[in-house]
Write a protein that holds these residues in place. Structure first.
Motif, PDB file in Angstrom:
ATOM      1  N   MET A 161     -10.780  -8.118  12.309  1.00 14.50           N
ATOM      2  CA  MET A 161     -10.841  -7.364  11.051  1.00 14.50           C
ATOM      3  C   MET A 161     -10.879  -5.858  11.319  1.00 14.50           C
ATOM      4  O   MET A 161     -10.163  -5.084  10.673  1.00 14.50           O
ATOM      5  CB  MET A 161     -12.087  -7.780  10.251  1.00 14.50           C
ATOM      6  N   LEU A 165      -7.995  -3.274  10.165  1.00 16.55           N
ATOM      7  CA  LEU A 165      -8.300  -2.153   9.257  1.00 16.55           C
ATOM      8  C   LEU A 165      -7.981  -0.805   9.904  1.00 16.55           C
ATOM      9  O   LEU A 165      -7.376   0.075   9.274  1.00 16.55           O
ATOM     10  CB  LEU A 165      -9.774  -2.198   8.846  1.00 16.55           C
ATOM     11  N   LEU A 168      -4.235  -0.277  10.021  1.00 13.05           N
ATOM     12  CA  LEU A 168      -3.724   0.065   8.692  1.00 13.05           C
ATOM     13  C   LEU A 168      -4.111   1.504   8.338  1.00 13.05           C
ATOM     14  O   LEU A 168      -3.294   2.268   7.822  1.00 13.05           O
ATOM     15  CB  LEU A 168      -4.286  -0.890   7.638  1.00 13.05           C
ATOM     16  N   HIS A 183     -12.231   0.177   1.367  1.00 13.48           N
ATOM     17  CA  HIS A 183     -11.621  -1.008   1.965  1.00 13.48           C
ATOM     18  C   HIS A 183     -12.487  -1.558   3.094  1.00 13.48           C
ATOM     19  O   HIS A 183     -12.710  -2.763   3.200  1.00 13.48           O
ATOM     20  CB  HIS A 183     -10.218  -0.686   2.491  1.00 13.48           C
ATOM     21  N   ARG A 186     -15.629  -3.224   1.609  1.00 12.20           N
ATOM     22  CA  ARG A 186     -15.328  -4.521   0.985  1.00 12.20           C
ATOM     23  C   ARG A 186     -15.037  -5.579   2.040  1.00 12.20           C
ATOM     24  O   ARG A 186     -15.515  -6.707   1.963  1.00 12.20           O
ATOM     25  CB  ARG A 186     -14.119  -4.386   0.069  1.00 12.20           C
ATOM     26  N   ALA A 187     -14.214  -5.216   3.007  1.00  8.30           N
ATOM     27  CA  ALA A 187     -13.818  -6.200   4.014  1.00  8.30           C
ATOM     28  C   ALA A 187     -15.037  -6.707   4.791  1.00  8.30           C
ATOM     29  O   ALA A 187     -15.201  -7.910   5.020  1.00  8.30           O
ATOM     30  CB  ALA A 187     -12.797  -5.601   4.953  1.00  8.30           C
TER      31      ALA A 187
ATOM     32  N   TYR B 152      -4.938  -6.401  -4.882  1.00  3.12           N
ATOM     33  CA  TYR B 152      -4.523  -5.484  -3.829  1.00  3.12           C
ATOM     34  C   TYR B 152      -5.628  -5.323  -2.771  1.00  3.12           C
ATOM     35  O   TYR B 152      -5.372  -5.337  -1.568  1.00  3.12           O
ATOM     36  CB  TYR B 152      -4.169  -4.114  -4.435  1.00  3.12           C
ATOM     37  N   ALA B 153      -6.881  -5.187  -3.264  1.00  2.00           N
ATOM     38  CA  ALA B 153      -8.005  -4.999  -2.340  1.00  2.00           C
ATOM     39  C   ALA B 153      -8.212  -6.243  -1.464  1.00  2.00           C
ATOM     40  O   ALA B 153      -8.554  -6.148  -0.283  1.00  2.00           O
ATOM     41  CB  ALA B 153      -9.282  -4.670  -3.113  1.00  2.00           C
ATOM     42  N   VAL B 156      -5.493  -6.415   1.261  1.00  3.60           N
ATOM     43  CA  VAL B 156      -5.759  -5.544   2.414  1.00  3.60           C
ATOM     44  C   VAL B 156      -6.614  -6.280   3.441  1.00  3.60           C
ATOM     45  O   VAL B 156      -6.360  -6.243   4.647  1.00  3.60           O
ATOM     46  CB  VAL B 156      -6.457  -4.237   1.973  1.00  3.60           C
ATOM     47  N   GLN B 157      -7.620  -6.986   2.946  1.00  2.00           N
ATOM     48  CA  GLN B 157      -8.501  -7.715   3.846  1.00  2.00           C
ATOM     49  C   GLN B 157      -7.745  -8.815   4.597  1.00  2.00           C
ATOM     50  O   GLN B 157      -7.895  -8.971   5.814  1.00  2.00           O
ATOM     51  CB  GLN B 157      -9.660  -8.326   3.054  1.00  2.00           C
TER      52      GLN B 157
END
Lengths: 196, 196
Positions: A161, A165, A168, A183, A186-187, B152-153, B156-157
């Motif tokens: 992860m 991230l 990206l 992001h 949240r991840a 979308y969020a 991304v994950q």
DNA sequence: GTGGTTACATAACAGTGTTACTAAACCAAG
DNA sequence: CTTGGTTTAGTAACACTGTTATGTAACCAC
């Protein structure tokens, strides 16, 4: 009786690695030519071959040093009474490392220098970086923040992860800093919830 | 009155891109020299400059084609009545694409060709690939498989996790195929649980 | 002075991406 | 037929690359 050396080999070796690091940071991997590195240290390209075997040998040292730095960044993360927070802090350190040294990050995790490809020995040499992550995951399991599971297996998930991230983000795909922050937050929240 | 062309430009363009793709697949990015690509199509390097502007232009077309293929692989994933399973299948398609075309994968997501760096236009051109993922996430939210959140969020994950896992796997860091299978399974399970 | 050794820089080589240059191929006009 | 104009195509040339080969430097022993 051999000709005396003009420079101490250890010092020269250090200077070549540093020069490579500076060129990489300032101009990216394309600046990493043996001629430029040699010139930056007031020597000739022969030194690269004598001290590192070839260009790939020099780049390998830079690769290893990148991981040493990341390991040190991980070690600098304070150990608190909250293992989950500590693990988050490791993620922050990983991200900061990538953002502060984008070219070095690419060298560590990608293949921007055609001549260099990490060998198995290099793989073993960077294990301590991953071990720090595994240990932090183990502490989360022990503290009950994560459901019982093999710390190694958890570390793979966190590693994947974080790498995804960071990649990206370095590509500009996560928007501005605030969006990127969101992001990451949240991840990690999703993954921590899933690991609980 | 101009000299007649020896070859149809569209056909030659196609052949150059294909030749580049073959060389990349068989020998990796180091084989992508203008001379070798030109030779493989029975023309000279001038054709690369005339038809693509420069080497980076040719590589850019290969980059775009890589994403077209991934988009097609995503489109080929059947839509079932189970959105979560569909999303898993997308992850499988992503992984298969990476494993089947490791060099192309590196070209799409890394920087193995020093001359080429994707521009903003290229970034827009590859958006459909990501859109397919976003749409699949939206369906999971609508079906209640995921807690309400911006598709979308979520995408991304998933994207970050898949890219991280694929990169680790291509580097040999996930062990043999069975071990890698297990890692993918666990990671997706954790993330899906966290997104529920 | 000669020989032997290590050290070092430069020259040379084969390859790279790219631009410059030359010849080819065609038709129009005189 | 010759000349001019245009596009097309291949090759030569250039500057750079990683690497190896070569020649000189620097020292001591004999």
């Amino acid at each position: 009786m051999p000709r005396p050396r003009k420079r101490d080999y250890e010092t020269l070796r250090r200077e070549l690695i540093d020069a490579g690091g500076r060129l990489l940071a300032e101009e990216g991997p394309a600046a990493l030519s043996t001629r430029r590195v040699a010139q930056a240290t007031g020597t000739s390209t022969t030194a690269v071959y004598n001290l590192f075997g070839d260009k790939a040998g020099l780049v390998r040292e830079m690769f290893l040093e990148g991981f040493d730095r990341l390991t040190a960044a991980f070690a600098a993360v304070p150990r608190t009474g909250d293992p989950a927070a500590d693990l988050l802090a490791l993620g922050d350190a990983y991200r900061a490392n990538a953002r502060d040294n984008p070219h070095l990050y690419e060298l560590m995790f990608g293949r921007p220098v055609p001549e260099f490809r990490p060998d198995a020995e290099a793989g073993r040499r960077i294990q301590p970086t991953f071990d720090a992550l595994i240990a932090a995951c183990a502490r989360c399991v022990e503290a009950g923040a994560f459901a019982p599971a093999e710390p190694y297996a958890i570390a793979v998930q966190l590693n994947a992860m974080a790498h995804g991230l960071a990649s990206l983000e370095l590509r500009g795909a996560l928007g501005d800093v605030e969006e990127a922050d969101a992001h990451w937050k949240r991840a990690y929240a999703s993954l921590f919830k899933g690991l609980a």
